[in-house]
Design an enzyme around this catalytic site. Structure first.
Site, PDB file in Angstrom:
ATOM      1  N   CYS A  61       0.817  -1.206   0.000  1.00  0.00           N
ATOM      2  CA  CYS A  61       0.000   0.000   0.000  1.00  0.00           C
ATOM      3  C   CYS A  61       0.855   1.262   0.000  1.00  0.00           C
ATOM      4  O   CYS A  61       2.073   1.226   0.069  1.00  0.00           O
ATOM      5  CB  CYS A  61      -0.935   0.017   1.199  1.00  0.00           C
ATOM      6  SG  CYS A  61      -0.077  -0.069   2.763  1.00  0.00           S
ATOM      7  N   GLY A  67      -1.049   0.559  -4.760  1.00  0.00           N
ATOM      8  CA  GLY A  67      -2.210  -0.231  -4.368  1.00  0.00           C
ATOM      9  C   GLY A  67      -3.428   0.150  -5.171  1.00  0.00           C
ATOM     10  O   GLY A  67      -3.744   1.336  -5.266  1.00  0.00           O
ATOM     11  N   ASN A 117       1.675   0.759   5.938  1.00  0.00           N
ATOM     12  CA  ASN A 117       2.363   0.152   4.809  1.00  0.00           C
ATOM     13  C   ASN A 117       3.381  -0.840   5.348  1.00  0.00           C
ATOM     14  O   ASN A 117       4.266  -0.466   6.111  1.00  0.00           O
ATOM     15  CB  ASN A 117       3.062   1.224   3.967  1.00  0.00           C
ATOM     16  CG  ASN A 117       3.941   0.658   2.865  1.00  0.00           C
ATOM     17  OD1 ASN A 117       4.961   1.223   2.532  1.00  0.00           O
ATOM     18  ND2 ASN A 117       3.551  -0.453   2.291  1.00  0.00           N
ATOM     19  N   GLY A 118       3.269  -2.111   4.947  1.00  0.00           N
ATOM     20  CA  GLY A 118       4.228  -3.116   5.391  1.00  0.00           C
ATOM     21  C   GLY A 118       3.545  -4.361   5.921  1.00  0.00           C
ATOM     22  O   GLY A 118       2.328  -4.503   5.861  1.00  0.00           O
ATOM     23  N   CYS A 165      13.962  -1.757   1.801  1.00  0.00           N
ATOM     24  CA  CYS A 165      13.657  -2.748   0.766  1.00  0.00           C
ATOM     25  C   CYS A 165      14.241  -2.304  -0.575  1.00  0.00           C
ATOM     26  O   CYS A 165      13.883  -1.256  -1.117  1.00  0.00           O
ATOM     27  CB  CYS A 165      12.146  -2.907   0.640  1.00  0.00           C
ATOM     28  SG  CYS A 165      11.636  -3.946  -0.753  1.00  0.00           S
ATOM     29  N   TYR A 218      11.610  -1.720  -8.703  1.00  0.00           N
ATOM     30  CA  TYR A 218      10.305  -1.732  -9.361  1.00  0.00           C
ATOM     31  C   TYR A 218       9.208  -0.946  -8.655  1.00  0.00           C
ATOM     32  O   TYR A 218       8.415  -0.264  -9.294  1.00  0.00           O
ATOM     33  CB  TYR A 218       9.831  -3.187  -9.526  1.00  0.00           C
ATOM     34  CG  TYR A 218       8.420  -3.303 -10.030  1.00  0.00           C
ATOM     35  CD1 TYR A 218       8.110  -3.013 -11.365  1.00  0.00           C
ATOM     36  CD2 TYR A 218       7.374  -3.680  -9.194  1.00  0.00           C
ATOM     37  CE1 TYR A 218       6.801  -3.107 -11.839  1.00  0.00           C
ATOM     38  CE2 TYR A 218       6.067  -3.778  -9.657  1.00  0.00           C
ATOM     39  CZ  TYR A 218       5.783  -3.486 -10.976  1.00  0.00           C
ATOM     40  OH  TYR A 218       4.506  -3.568 -11.437  1.00  0.00           O
ATOM     41  N   SER A 245       8.232  -0.427 -16.517  1.00  0.00           N
ATOM     42  CA  SER A 245       9.227  -0.527 -15.453  1.00  0.00           C
ATOM     43  C   SER A 245      10.633  -0.815 -15.956  1.00  0.00           C
ATOM     44  O   SER A 245      11.608  -0.529 -15.260  1.00  0.00           O
ATOM     45  CB  SER A 245       8.809  -1.595 -14.447  1.00  0.00           C
ATOM     46  OG  SER A 245       8.605  -2.833 -15.108  1.00  0.00           O
ATOM     47  N   CYS A 296      17.707  -4.171   2.455  1.00  0.00           N
ATOM     48  CA  CYS A 296      17.224  -5.541   2.582  1.00  0.00           C
ATOM     49  C   CYS A 296      17.307  -6.195   1.210  1.00  0.00           C
ATOM     50  O   CYS A 296      16.649  -5.745   0.260  1.00  0.00           O
ATOM     51  CB  CYS A 296      15.789  -5.576   3.098  1.00  0.00           C
ATOM     52  SG  CYS A 296      15.091  -7.255   3.132  1.00  0.00           S
TER      53      CYS A 296
END
Length: 481
Positions: free
Chosen positions: A14, A41, A115-116, A249, A255, A296, A446
């Protein structure tokens, strides 16, 4: 629902947005902010607004433009607002899981957007269940809301600070009371959250592109483990001890984020170009042109083209109107779903050796159909360049690759994937080359989906999808043992 033929990409859970701007139309500004975050989202959208006396909320299933109109936006009057767009990774796609979510208790009302993904959901649900909490949804966002509500003792920011010691996983939050806007980022900073300035007001958003959409100025990113509190007295920052280093992340840059966003000081567009340049240094073939898989793969393809000295051409036309609401075809018509979304420009391919660049391969289904179309259009050779390493491990922090069986590279060798896709050659950007594109050191990201090194331990209960947690959860700070 089988999604692969429409979009063979990982999906972010999200996007969140918050604004404190007395005297401005905060509902309309939040609408524009969510519009800019729509890529994060597409299943539901919601906006909550406070006028200092009460919180009003409107949310529904659908895109931002489907959920909101002049009439319902006009009813949302106030000085501060939060908004949310959702794609479900934890919890079903339903209105019950749509956000923001509101808590009304004796301590006062507040609402939250998240978010997560949390990784200790089973333990927290068990603890809250013993405390009498009632769950109306299946999302871990409601779990965070209930956790804060059940253990609210002092001010809301102080309670959030205490709760952060027990929330494990990835979370960027925007929280709103009747007169305060609060932003929270987990101690690892896995999911992005930035702070902007709009006149005398402040804005919080998952990405800086949402600030640009409303004319706000990017001030900085919220730090890992930071809580920012915004109200009539201004902005105050409270710092929870962060982890030893950040674990943002890396797929945000590959992307998930929009290319015009700036995340933790790195411009997404520049990073993606660097991916393409490094890919050309590592993997170069004799070819006549470079084409991207839109949209992308476009920036990485430009970087590859420049470094390899090959002409860049737009070889695939993308149908912008095939999206979330497209009717799911039966098995024997799924190939037509790809053809409706992508179509090759036939006159440029006949007899040509083509380098096709995309940002990643997750399931591989769409890529295979695109290669087949290029062959039919007359391409003599198709070489597939992937501007990231093979995705080998599932994500438990907010991307919907939670099953290793979904990941093509986890099941097949590179030679097998090359054969499956029908390409003459297949190359991935190395992990070392990927990390070399950043100004920040490698340990700041990550990369678990590539190397299996998870920055936050993932319990067996999370990995096995909502199995029961342990019988005892010790939380002496809240009087629960």
């Amino acid at each position: 629902m089988w999604r692969g033929f429409i979009d063979d990409k990982p999906r972010e859970e999200c996007g969140v947005f918050g604004i404190y701007a007395p005297g401005q139309d905060v509902a309309q500004l939040t609408y524009y902010g969510l519009y800019a975050l729509q890529h994060r989202g597409q299943e539901s959208a919601g906006i909550a607004v406070s006028d200092g006396a009460e919180i009003q909320l409107h949310k529904n299933m659908g895109l931002v433009a489907e959920v909101f109109n002049e009439t319902n936006l006009g009813l949302l009057k106030g000085n501060l607002a939060i908004g949310h767009v959702r794609y479900s990774t934890t919890g079903a796609s339903s209105l019950a899981n749509a956000q923001p979510m509101v808590s009304r208790s004796s301590h006062g009302s507040f609402c939250l957007a998240h978010n997560g993904n949390l990784t200790n959901v089973a333990e927290l649900r068990q603890t809250l269940g013993r405390s009498g909490a009632i769950f109306r949804s299946t999302s871990d966002s409601e779990l965070i809301l209930n956790f804060i509500t059940c253990f609210r003792q002092n001010s809301l920011p102080e309670t959030i600070k205490q709760c952060m010691g027990y929330l494990k996983g990835a979370y960027s939050l925007v929280v709103m009371t009747k007169n305060q806007l609060i932003g929270v980022r987990d101690p690892r900073g896995i999911r992005p959250l930035c702070l902007g300035k709009l006149g005398k007001g402040y804005v919080l958003a998952s990405e800086s592109c949402a600030l640009d959409a409303i004319g706000a100025r990017l001030v900085r990113d919220i730090k890992p483990g930071e809580i920012v509190v915004i109200d009539e007295s201004g902005l105050k920052s409270v710092q929870v001890p962060p982890a030893r280093h950040r674990s943002l992340c890396i797929f945000e840059y590959i992307y998930l984020a929009r290319q015009d966003s700036i995340i933790d000081g790195e411009t997404v567009n520049m990073v993606r170009q660097a991916f393409g340049r490094q890919l050309a240094r590592e993997c170069r073939v004799d070819a006549d042109m470079v084409i991207p898989v839109p949209d992308s793969g476009r920036v990485a393809a430009l970087g590859y083209s420049e470094t390899a000295g090959l002409p860049f051409k737009e070889g695939l036309t993308k149908n912008r109107y095939v999206g979330r609401t497209f009717i799911q075809p039966v098995q024997n018509l799924r190939e037509l779903g790809v053809r409706l979304k992508f179509n090759p420009i036939k006159d440029i391919f006949k007899g040509q050796r083509v380098v096709m660049v995309d940002d990643s391969i997750v399931r591989g289904t769409t890529c295979r159909q695109i290669v087949k179309m290029l062959r039919e259009a007359g391409a003599r050779e198709v070489h597939f360049m992937v501007a990231s390493p093979p995705v080998l491990y599932p994500c438990y922090y907010g991307i919907d690759t939670a099953s290793p069986g979904q990941l093509l590279a986890a099941r097949c060798s590179q030679e097998e994937i090359q054969k499956y896709l029908g390409v003459d050659s297949l190359y991935y950007l190395s992990l070392r080359g990927l990390l070399a594109a950043f100004k920040a050191p490698a340990q700041e990201f990550c990369t678990a989906c590539f190397d299996g090194q998870y920055p936050i331990a993932v319990s067996a209960f999370t990995a096995l999808d909502n199995q029961q947690g342990p019988d005892v959860c010790i939380m002496p700070e809240f009087g629960i043992i």
